[in-house]
Design an enzyme around this catalytic site. Sequence first.
Site, PDB file in Angstrom:
ATOM      1  N   HIS A  93      -9.418   7.734   8.757  1.00 35.81           N
ATOM      2  CA  HIS A  93      -9.453   7.036   7.471  1.00 35.81           C
ATOM      3  C   HIS A  93     -10.809   6.347   7.247  1.00 35.81           C
ATOM      4  O   HIS A  93     -10.857   5.174   6.847  1.00 35.81           O
ATOM      5  CB  HIS A  93      -8.312   6.025   7.415  1.00 35.81           C
ATOM      6  CG  HIS A  93      -7.784   5.761   6.042  1.00 35.81           C
ATOM      7  ND1 HIS A  93      -8.580   5.302   5.014  1.00 35.81           N
ATOM      8  CD2 HIS A  93      -6.546   5.894   5.517  1.00 35.81           C
ATOM      9  CE1 HIS A  93      -7.829   5.152   3.935  1.00 35.81           C
ATOM     10  NE2 HIS A  93      -6.598   5.510   4.204  1.00 35.81           N
TER      11      HIS A  93
ATOM     12  N   HIS B  94       1.457   6.088   6.519  1.00 35.86           N
ATOM     13  CA  HIS B  94       0.498   5.995   7.622  1.00 35.86           C
ATOM     14  C   HIS B  94       1.105   5.551   8.956  1.00 35.86           C
ATOM     15  O   HIS B  94       0.508   4.745   9.682  1.00 35.86           O
ATOM     16  CB  HIS B  94      -0.641   5.050   7.241  1.00 35.86           C
ATOM     17  CG  HIS B  94      -1.568   5.599   6.180  1.00 35.86           C
ATOM     18  ND1 HIS B  94      -1.680   6.930   5.880  1.00 35.86           N
ATOM     19  CD2 HIS B  94      -2.453   4.956   5.337  1.00 35.86           C
ATOM     20  CE1 HIS B  94      -2.577   7.097   4.916  1.00 35.86           C
ATOM     21  NE2 HIS B  94      -3.057   5.925   4.563  1.00 35.86           N
TER      22      HIS B  94
ATOM     23  N   GLU C 292      -9.487  12.295   3.751  1.00 33.33           N
ATOM     24  CA  GLU C 292      -8.531  12.255   4.857  1.00 33.33           C
ATOM     25  C   GLU C 292      -7.925  13.644   5.034  1.00 33.33           C
ATOM     26  O   GLU C 292      -7.032  14.040   4.286  1.00 33.33           O
ATOM     27  CB  GLU C 292      -7.434  11.235   4.558  1.00 33.33           C
ATOM     28  CG  GLU C 292      -7.954   9.841   4.281  1.00 33.33           C
ATOM     29  CD  GLU C 292      -6.972   9.014   3.456  1.00 33.33           C
ATOM     30  OE1 GLU C 292      -5.776   8.979   3.788  1.00 33.33           O
ATOM     31  OE2 GLU C 292      -7.399   8.410   2.466  1.00 33.33           O
TER      32      GLU C 292
HETATM   33  C1  BGC Z   1      -3.473   6.117   0.617  1.00 31.60           C
HETATM   34  C2  BGC Z   1      -3.630   4.998  -0.367  1.00 31.60           C
HETATM   35  C3  BGC Z   1      -3.733   3.713   0.418  1.00 31.60           C
HETATM   36  C4  BGC Z   1      -4.893   3.821   1.370  1.00 31.60           C
HETATM   37  C5  BGC Z   1      -5.142   2.606   2.208  1.00 31.60           C
HETATM   38  C6  BGC Z   1      -4.668   6.151   1.498  1.00 31.60           C
HETATM   39  O1  BGC Z   1      -4.587   7.183   2.423  1.00 31.60           O
HETATM   40  O2  BGC Z   1      -3.260   7.353   0.000  1.00 31.60           O
HETATM   41  O3  BGC Z   1      -2.592   4.959  -1.289  1.00 31.60           O
HETATM   42  O4  BGC Z   1      -3.911   2.620  -0.456  1.00 31.60           O
HETATM   43  O5  BGC Z   1      -4.724   4.931   2.204  1.00 31.60           O
HETATM   44  O6  BGC Z   1      -4.010   2.097   2.723  1.00 31.60           O
END
Ligand code: BGC
Length: 339
Positions: A175, A106, A306
């Site tokens: 998200h 991310h 997402e």
């Molecule tokens: C990820 C997860 C993560 C979450 C929050 C998601 O997009 O795939 O593994 O725990 O985001 O951080």
Amino acid sequence: MDISRKLFGTMPDGTEVFCWILKNEKGFVAKILDYGATVQSIIVPDKNGEPVDVVLGYDTLEEYIAGDCYIGATVGRFANRIKEGKFELNGEKYELCINNGPNHLHGGKKGFDRCVWFAKQIGEKVVFSRISPDGEEGYPGNLEVKVIFCWEGDSLKIEYEAETDRDTVLNLTNHSYFNLNGAGNGKVDEHVLQMNADRFTVCDQNCTPTGELASVEGTAMDFRNPKTIGIDAYNDEPCVKPFGGYDANFVISGHPFARATGNETGITLVADTDQPGVQLYTANALTEQKGKGGADYGFRSAFCLETQHFPDCVNHPEWPSPILRKSEKFHSVTTYTFI
Ligand code: BGC
């Protein structure tokens, strides 16, 4: 359509953060923060016409700053994982920070979710923009990026635009954690979900793609016909078990790509995008915590859709490319429609 804004909080350095309130003709409300270009609330009517807030969020800026679950945030420069934080572009090797097991996740330590964006209303839209400088979190190129929110009828439309002065990689998503029974109203196990996705990216224990795109047929990943989120989420299969539920990228094979309904409220979310993939994440690692109005959030209390390029696609040239070239203009649209 009505747009207003109010002060939400102040950053430690004194920067003011505003909450933008976008209302459509029917009174559906979306609240978006300058901090992280974050969706803080989406309020839509249930089957009895009562307003329900269907996304998780916090009441204060301090809670957003302290949070580490990307709740409602715009994620970038590269959403999802890059294996071992390494990739090569134009013959140059890049190494990014490792912040998720052995991987980069991310956008790094200070991703787009932790930045205060410049926001302004343009007509019936609110445009959030920032310049991500060359070298930010290790990524090449000065990137001018915009995330534009508006209501189009009953659809919350999110547009992404970007330009760079040097070739770079880009994977942007939102998200939001949805609970269509209302944020804080229990688990989403009984929500019914249908997804037009024939295949998914197979991952190892660290959620790193192996390179295989497997058929959903005969697995917990098969949402081609509607089923509850919980029915297979606790299965003993390698696609769900190591992750405590769904945390996987699906290859979108039809549009709109998803339809989910809250079993208590009857609120239905229809999601669509021009992106090739979507990470279905069922809040497997969401820590027990208080959210808006003191509501309880935690494991499985929401799901995320997402929209994105495939995880680690920077290292898989056979997949749709996340490379943004110097001369190109990136434009992408995701919509969340409520019925
Ligand atoms: C990820 C997860 C993560 C979450 C929050 C998601 O997009 O795939 O593994 O725990 O985001 O951080």
